[in-house]
Design a protein around this motif. Structure first.
Motif, short mmCIF file in Angstrom:
data_model
loop_
_atom_site.label_atom_id
_atom_site.label_comp_id
_atom_site.label_asym_id
_atom_site.label_seq_id
_atom_site.Cartn_x
_atom_site.Cartn_y
_atom_site.Cartn_z
N ARG A 18 -6.64 1.50 -3.58
CA ARG A 18 -6.68 0.03 -3.55
C ARG A 18 -5.74 -0.53 -2.50
O ARG A 18 -6.09 -1.47 -1.78
CB ARG A 18 -6.34 -0.53 -4.93
CG ARG A 18 -7.46 -0.31 -5.92
CD ARG A 18 -7.13 -0.89 -7.27
NE ARG A 18 -8.26 -0.74 -8.16
CZ ARG A 18 -8.15 -0.39 -9.44
NH1 ARG A 18 -6.98 -0.18 -9.99
NH2 ARG A 18 -9.24 -0.27 -10.17
N GLU A 19 -4.55 0.05 -2.40
CA GLU A 19 -3.59 -0.40 -1.39
C GLU A 19 -4.12 -0.11 0.02
O GLU A 19 -3.96 -0.93 0.92
CB GLU A 19 -2.24 0.27 -1.61
CG GLU A 19 -1.53 -0.25 -2.84
CD GLU A 19 -0.28 0.53 -3.19
OE1 GLU A 19 0.13 1.43 -2.42
OE2 GLU A 19 0.30 0.25 -4.26
N ARG A 20 -4.74 1.03 0.20
CA ARG A 20 -5.30 1.38 1.50
C ARG A 20 -6.41 0.40 1.88
O ARG A 20 -6.49 -0.07 3.01
CB ARG A 20 -5.83 2.82 1.47
CG ARG A 20 -6.54 3.27 2.72
CD ARG A 20 -5.60 3.43 3.89
NE ARG A 20 -6.33 3.78 5.09
CZ ARG A 20 -5.84 4.49 6.08
NH1 ARG A 20 -4.61 4.93 6.01
NH2 ARG A 20 -6.56 4.76 7.13
N ARG A 21 -7.27 0.11 0.92
CA ARG A 21 -8.37 -0.83 1.17
C ARG A 21 -7.82 -2.21 1.54
O ARG A 21 -8.32 -2.87 2.45
CB ARG A 21 -9.28 -0.93 -0.04
CG ARG A 21 -10.44 -1.88 0.23
CD ARG A 21 -11.49 -1.77 -0.80
NE ARG A 21 -12.28 -0.57 -0.49
CZ ARG A 21 -13.35 -0.21 -1.15
NH1 ARG A 21 -13.76 -0.91 -2.17
NH2 ARG A 21 -14.02 0.86 -0.81
N SER A 22 -6.79 -2.64 0.87
CA SER A 22 -6.16 -3.92 1.19
C SER A 22 -5.58 -3.90 2.60
O SER A 22 -5.74 -4.86 3.37
CB SER A 22 -5.07 -4.23 0.17
OG SER A 22 -4.39 -5.40 0.50
N TRP A 23 -4.94 -2.81 2.96
CA TRP A 23 -4.37 -2.67 4.30
C TRP A 23 -5.48 -2.72 5.36
O TRP A 23 -5.34 -3.40 6.37
CB TRP A 23 -3.58 -1.36 4.39
CG TRP A 23 -2.97 -1.13 5.73
CD1 TRP A 23 -1.80 -1.66 6.19
CD2 TRP A 23 -3.50 -0.33 6.79
NE1 TRP A 23 -1.56 -1.23 7.48
CE2 TRP A 23 -2.59 -0.41 7.86
CE3 TRP A 23 -4.64 0.45 6.93
CZ2 TRP A 23 -2.80 0.26 9.06
CZ3 TRP A 23 -4.85 1.13 8.12
CH2 TRP A 23 -3.94 1.03 9.17
#
Length: 93
Positions: free
Chosen positions: A80-85
Motif C-alpha cells: 500500500r505504501e509503495r502504491r501511494s509512492w
C-alpha cells in the motif's frame, strides 16, 4: 518496511501472492509466467524465501509436500505504501 530494497521480480511475486488465497509455489510460478514468461525454480524459490525472511510473506504447509505463501500484514502495508509512492508520480500526468 520498504519495498525499495526488493528487486522488481520480488515485488511482482509479492503482488501475485497478495492477489491469491494461499497459493503454492507452483501456483505463483504459473501465474507470474502468464505475464513474464518462463521462470526457473532456481529463481523462484530463493526469491520467495527472501520475501519470507524479510517478513513480507508467511509460509505454511498445505500438506507434507506442498507449501503455501500468504501475504503478511507488513507485506500488505508495504504494498500500500509503495502504491501511494508510485501514485504521486502518475497522478501528475
Amino acid at each position: 518496511m520498504s519495498l525499495f530494497e526488493l528487486t522488481g521480480f520480488q515485488r511482482d511475486l509479492l503482488y501475485v501472492i497478495a492477489g491469491a488465497d494461499k497459493p503454492s509455489g507452483q501456483m505463483v510460478k504459473e501465474r507470474i509466467e502468464q505475464d513474464i514468461g518462463e521462470v526457473k525454480h532456481g529463481r523462484l524459490y530463493p526469491n520467495l524465501d527472501t520475501l519470507v525472511e524479510r517478513g513480507y510473506v508467511n509460509k505454511g504447509q498445505h500438506d507434507r509436500r506442498t507449501n503455501y505463501y500468504a501475504i503478511s500484514d507488513s507485506g500488505l502495508q508495504a504494498l500500500r505504501e509503495r502504491r501511494s509512492w508510485e501514485s504521486q508520480f502518475l497522478d501528475g500526468e
